[in-house]
Scaffold this motif. Sequence first.
Motif, short mmCIF file in Angstrom:
data_model
loop_
_atom_site.label_atom_id
_atom_site.label_comp_id
_atom_site.label_asym_id
_atom_site.label_seq_id
_atom_site.Cartn_x
_atom_site.Cartn_y
_atom_site.Cartn_z
N GLY A 269 0.79 -1.22 0.00
CA GLY A 269 0.00 0.00 0.00
C GLY A 269 0.82 1.27 0.00
N HIS A 270 2.06 1.20 0.48
CA HIS A 270 2.84 2.41 0.68
C HIS A 270 3.98 2.62 -0.30
CE1 HIS A 270 1.65 1.98 5.22
NE2 HIS A 270 0.62 2.32 4.45
N LEU A 275 7.52 6.32 -3.36
CA LEU A 275 8.32 6.64 -4.54
C LEU A 275 7.89 7.98 -5.13
CD1 LEU A 275 8.47 3.13 -6.26
CD2 LEU A 275 10.33 4.31 -5.08
N GLN A 276 6.59 8.22 -5.17
CA GLN A 276 6.10 9.48 -5.69
C GLN A 276 6.55 10.64 -4.81
OE1 GLN A 276 1.95 8.40 -5.68
NE2 GLN A 276 1.93 7.93 -7.87
N GLY A 282 10.32 15.19 -1.65
CA GLY A 282 11.51 14.67 -0.97
C GLY A 282 12.78 15.16 -1.62
N LEU A 283 13.48 14.29 -2.32
CA LEU A 283 14.75 14.66 -2.96
C LEU A 283 14.58 15.23 -4.36
CD1 LEU A 283 17.30 11.87 -1.99
CD2 LEU A 283 17.43 14.30 -1.45
N GLY A 284 13.38 15.19 -4.90
CA GLY A 284 13.18 15.72 -6.24
C GLY A 284 13.93 14.92 -7.29
N LEU A 285 14.54 15.62 -8.24
CA LEU A 285 15.30 14.95 -9.30
C LEU A 285 16.43 14.09 -8.73
CD1 LEU A 285 15.66 17.81 -11.94
CD2 LEU A 285 14.01 15.94 -11.94
N ILE A 318 15.00 2.05 2.88
CA ILE A 318 13.84 2.55 2.13
C ILE A 318 12.73 1.50 2.11
CG2 ILE A 318 13.02 3.25 -0.15
CD1 ILE A 318 15.80 4.46 -0.63
N LEU A 319 13.08 0.26 1.82
CA LEU A 319 12.09 -0.81 1.79
C LEU A 319 11.47 -1.05 3.16
CD1 LEU A 319 13.94 -3.37 -0.53
CD2 LEU A 319 12.11 -1.78 -1.16
N LEU A 320 12.29 -0.92 4.21
CA LEU A 320 11.79 -1.12 5.57
C LEU A 320 10.67 -0.14 5.89
CD1 LEU A 320 12.13 -2.45 8.43
CD2 LEU A 320 13.66 -0.53 8.95
#
Length: 392
Positions: A269-270, A275-276, A282-285, A318-320
């Motif tokens: 779900g997340h 990623l979006q 977040g970090l943008g490009l 990130i996956l966590l």
Amino acid sequence: MSRHPRHSPRPPAPRWPLYAVLALAALHFAWLGWHRSPAIMSPDANGYVVQARLLATEGRTGFTAESPAQYIGMHWLRTSDGTFHSRYPAGLPLLFAGAWKIGGLPAALWVNPLLAAATVLLTFLLARRVAPPSYALLAAAVVAFTPVANQHALDADSHVAAAFFLTAGLLALLRFAETRRIPTGLAAGLLLGVIPAIRYPEALAGVTVAAWLLWRVRPWWRTWPAVVGALVPITALCVHNAAAYGAFWRTGYALTGEQTGFGLRYFLGHAVPYLQALGGQGLGLAFAFGIAGLAAMVADERRRVAGALLAGVAVPLILLYMAYYFGGGGPGGAGGNLRFLVPVFPLLAVAGAWLLGRIAHHLRGAGLPAVGAVAGVQLVTGLVGSAHTLAT
């Protein structure tokens, strides 16, 4: 006739990027300081700052209620002996307490801005190991102008501190694998071993670090300085947990079953919202170039050693957090919880800057305009976003 050497020595690296990043870190610290307020306003901050006050004034991390009407923050949980202990570990409060001894709460709240500015410099030093100094400066600027990181540099929570210790520890670890110097290994272990005492979930990075050390350091027993360094804060954490929660393996999260809040259904779900958000507020490009850079570094024989370490730490974290129940709920979806990923931002910035450097090299004359366009969009949007975030 004099004989010329077959290989001419490399020209010395230009010093202006180092001077520039020192100026950037100083300006970043001043910018954060301009927007800093000597007060806390979040439940998370209460869980850390009250611990800091107790450590500074009473030498303990828990308290007993003095009145049924006493205010007790939501992150303070009652243990079986009637004592209230924070859900959060005591590593960051210990840093706050040292500053508190000097100047009370206002001094304690300077710790995170200082760590944030230091992380800008550390990002440059880490990137300089794999990329030209000018691109290392770009990586540092990306971190300096990341809105969510700047927001939490002014919050008394643990995300910026985790980023500092993770970046510093990986930098020292790479150096230790090259030199095998005992002081460097001890420093690397100490810096990385502090991380579980700052934030429990980031201890996942230890799995990658252990595997990487066994891969890079032969014979394996020569890893002992890093192991000994890490055991110092980890042992202290275990002793604290035993005293506070009844067993060295228990944490504040165990009081509420927080460790059960990770699962596949949360991840499904997340993951996409995260990623979006990472590629947006977040970090943008820099996120897309960072992920691509990590993959490319692992595939590149010349950068595989550093790439495997950075990717092996960043990707599992990130996956966590994509699999964490808190990741997709509330206003803003995952965008509101990007704070959990602040520690991996320097690693993504380093990999992205390295990839941009390779693009510029291979495109030759067309490379600099291409990199300039990416860097310009990234830094302008980050600066404007940070200015808006800090002003609100």
